[in-house]
Scaffold this motif. Structure first.
Motif, short mmCIF file in Angstrom:
data_model
loop_
_atom_site.label_atom_id
_atom_site.label_comp_id
_atom_site.label_asym_id
_atom_site.label_seq_id
_atom_site.Cartn_x
_atom_site.Cartn_y
_atom_site.Cartn_z
N ASP A 220 -47.64 -19.80 33.08
CA ASP A 220 -47.34 -18.35 33.57
C ASP A 220 -48.55 -17.61 33.76
N ARG A 221 -49.82 -18.12 33.74
CA ARG A 221 -50.99 -17.21 33.84
C ARG A 221 -51.27 -16.84 35.46
N TYR A 222 -51.31 -18.10 36.09
CA TYR A 222 -51.62 -18.04 37.59
C TYR A 222 -50.66 -18.95 38.33
N ARG A 223 -49.31 -18.83 38.06
CA ARG A 223 -48.58 -19.56 38.56
C ARG A 223 -48.08 -19.50 39.94
N SER A 224 -48.22 -20.49 40.98
CA SER A 224 -48.14 -20.52 42.21
C SER A 224 -49.28 -20.08 43.18
#
Length: 600
Positions: A220-224
């Motif tokens: 969720d922190r740096y997704r994608s």
């Protein structure tokens, strides 16, 4: 031919009798017995060897006796911690696996960062990757990492690379290392260099990196965001390459498939004109459906680099048809274009279905799908997308284009409608590459093309190439029977063992007196169509996930690791992967003695 160095007072622990021995050098097979003591080959004899009262005899009459296969491209880094037997490889004759590919390793980063680095890229369940690493990661240095692995009941031998993304995330933090505006400070660069040197000092074979931006972070922190190494500048690559070149170690990488020009940088780095060549293994030589001409370039490029300057460049090639399966839209090929990445960014099915149902999104997807000149690995042909499982039985066995024609809709709408309606219960299959026999036979014979890219331990629901070695031997065996041979058995064995071990600088890949006895016994009668099929088996280590596997136990009749019969007749030894260690960690350029067996 008789080579015996055994003290006659010591009985053999194991004798492999009556087989045709291919020693991994590329030389022709010879009828010989192989005698093993304390995990080491002590005799390769054209005259029968006499077993002792306690000798285990492996009857190889009519069979091939070869070095255990070397799998240089796996992503077992998390799985080995919870399932150290790595049975899906060992049962197919693999006795040495290489961890740390594609810029990903578990040496330095935190468990949460490791889970975010690995899970989406390699299609692994993030929760289980996180749990495996968080539970077992006791190390803070490469030496401690190796020690931790060797405390496990390892099945095969393990060798490893350190991942560039692992180094960057550890030194810069995952946030800054995936921010294009950020560059390593002088202190961070020094820390990254020191960490690489420390890994090489401990015995890792080299470093892996990644410049292709398609591979994305999970969590969720740096997704994608793309993997950290894809944000590095050329100055950073050159500096790290300098360390590898100085130490005579290896670089494994994937070029940027959008721009492709960085392939020239890797080719130039491997040349030996005016300097020591950098040993490079690059993905991937293939006859891709999306680029039917591309197979012609791999041999000439390798010859150009490896010729006058004695460069050390190799392509990795999967020696079988590249078939993939997908549950709904959960397939890495959708990372190739923006609308596909937008769908994979959304993990929850409800939110994803909203997006896939939106007409503006569908126009975007159609535009991406129909671009004629975009970079791609996937051919994007839904006529080559056969539905194999679906709650709607009427579509099973049809391709998506046929379903679209029946419904009178655009093929993209038909696919997205099926995904919205059935989600991951829609399972379909396509062939990405290596679909033409003649081109594949030529490619494997090109100089500079080596066997690799099995991706064992990754993409658990998408593909299964654990038996890549058996598949190559099946092709060779069939072609010989059809009197249209494209490769000898001895050359195929060499490409699966000695060629890889020698290039990577690892103590494996040969059956010679004095070598560790990592051996596979193959019955050519078992090299039938079964080797091309796949099955599914649950994976207790990852919460009962059903994974794609191979089963061809008639082909591999025995696998020996360090002189111990670990797999025979379709069954593993009861201690294997549970209570005793068979394999060892193999350090770069260093002979690794097997653990001595206690004598009664």
């Amino acid at each position: 031919m008789t080579e015996v160095t055994l003290n006659s007072n010591i009985p053999f622990d194991v004798v492999i009798t009556g087989g045709t021995v291919y020693d991994g050098s590329g030389g022709p097979g010879v009828r010989a017995d192989v005698g093993i003591v304390d995990g080491v080959v002590r005799a390769v004899s054209s005259t029968p060897l006499e077993p002792g009262a306690t000798t285990e005899v492996v009857d190889a009459t009519g069979k091939w006796v070869t070095p255990g296969f070397v799998d240089v491209h796996t992503h077992y880094d998390a799985e080995v911690l919870v399932g150290p037997g790595l049975e899906e490889s060992v049962r197919h004759g693999v006795t040495t696996v290489l961890l740390g590919n594609c810029s990903l390793s578990t040496l330095y980063s935190t468990p949460v960062d490791i889970a975010d680095l690995f899970s989406r890229v390699e299609a692994l369940p993030r929760d289980h990757v996180l749990k495996a690493v968080d539970t077992h990661k006791t190390w803070n240095s490469p030496d401690e990492y190796i020690a931790a692995l060797e405390r496990l009941p390892l099945g095969p031998n393990i060798a490893a690379l350190v991942g560039h993304s692992d180094l960057r995330a550890h030194v810069m933090g995952l946030d800054r290392s995936t921010d294009r505006s950020q560059r390593p400070t002088r202190e961070e660069w020094r820390a990254m260099s020191d960490a690489l040197e420390e890994a090489l000092d401990a015995g890792l074979l080299g470093m892996s990196t990644m410049t292709n931006p398609w591979d994305k972070l999970d969590g969720d922190r740096y997704r994608s965001r793309s993997l950290p190494s894809s944000y590095a500048r050329w100055s950073e690559f050159r500096a790290l390459h300098k360390i590898l070149r100085k130490r005579g170690r290896l670089l494994q990488s994937i070029p940027n498939l959008n721009t492709k020009y960085d392939m020239l940088f890797f080719l130039a780095s491997a040349t030996g004109i005016g300097r020591t060549p950098l040993k490079i293994s690059l993905l991937a030589a293939a006859d891709a459906k999306a680029s039917p001409w591309i197979h012609r370039v791999f041999g000439p490029l390798a010859r150009m680099v490896n010729g006058p300057g004695k460069g050390q460049f190799r392509w990795q090639h999967l020696p079988t048809t590249f078939d993939v399966y997908s549950d709904g839209i959960d397939l890495v090929v959708f990372e190739e274009f923006g609308s596909g990445r937008a769908a994979l960014h959304l993990r929850e099915e409800l939110g994803r279905n909203e997006l896939l149902s939106d007409e503006a999104y569908r126009r975007w997807f159609r535009a991406d799908f129909e671009k004629k000149f975009s970079s791609r690995v996937w051919h994007r042909d839904f006529a080559d997308a056969e539905i194999t499982e679906c709650p709607d039985a009427s579509v099973v066995g049809k391709n998506v284009a046929e379903v679209a024609a029946e419904r009178g809709v655009h093929v993209v709408d038909a696919f997205l409608d099926l995904v919205v309606e059935h989600g991951r219960k829609l399972r379909w299959h396509t062939t990405v590459a290596n679909h033409r026999k003649r081109q594949m036979d030529k490619l494997i014979n090109q100089p500079g093309v080596t066997v690799g890219f099995s991706d064992a331990g990754a993409h658990l629901r998408n593909m299964a190439f654990y038996n890549f070695g058996i598949r190559l031997l099946h092709r060779v065996h069939d072609a010989r029977h059809d009197r249209r041979p494209f490769m000898t058995v001895e050359k195929a064995v060499h490409k699966l063992s000695g060629e890889l071990a020698d290039f990577y600088g690892v103590d494996a890949g040969h059956v010679r007196v004095g070598d560790r006895a990592d051996i596979v016994v193959i019955d050519p009668e078992g090299l039938d169509e079964e080797v091309l099929a796949y099955r599914e088996e649950t994976m207790p280590e990852f919460g009962g996930l059903s994974r794609m596997v191979n089963r061809n136990d008639r082909a591999v009749t025995a696998t020996l690791v360090a002189g111990r019969v670990v797999f025979s007749g379709g069954t593993f030894a009861p201690w294997f992967g549970v209570s005793e260690r068979a394999g060892s960690f193999l350090r770069a350029g260093t002979p690794t003695a097997p653990r001595r067996r206690e004598r009664v």
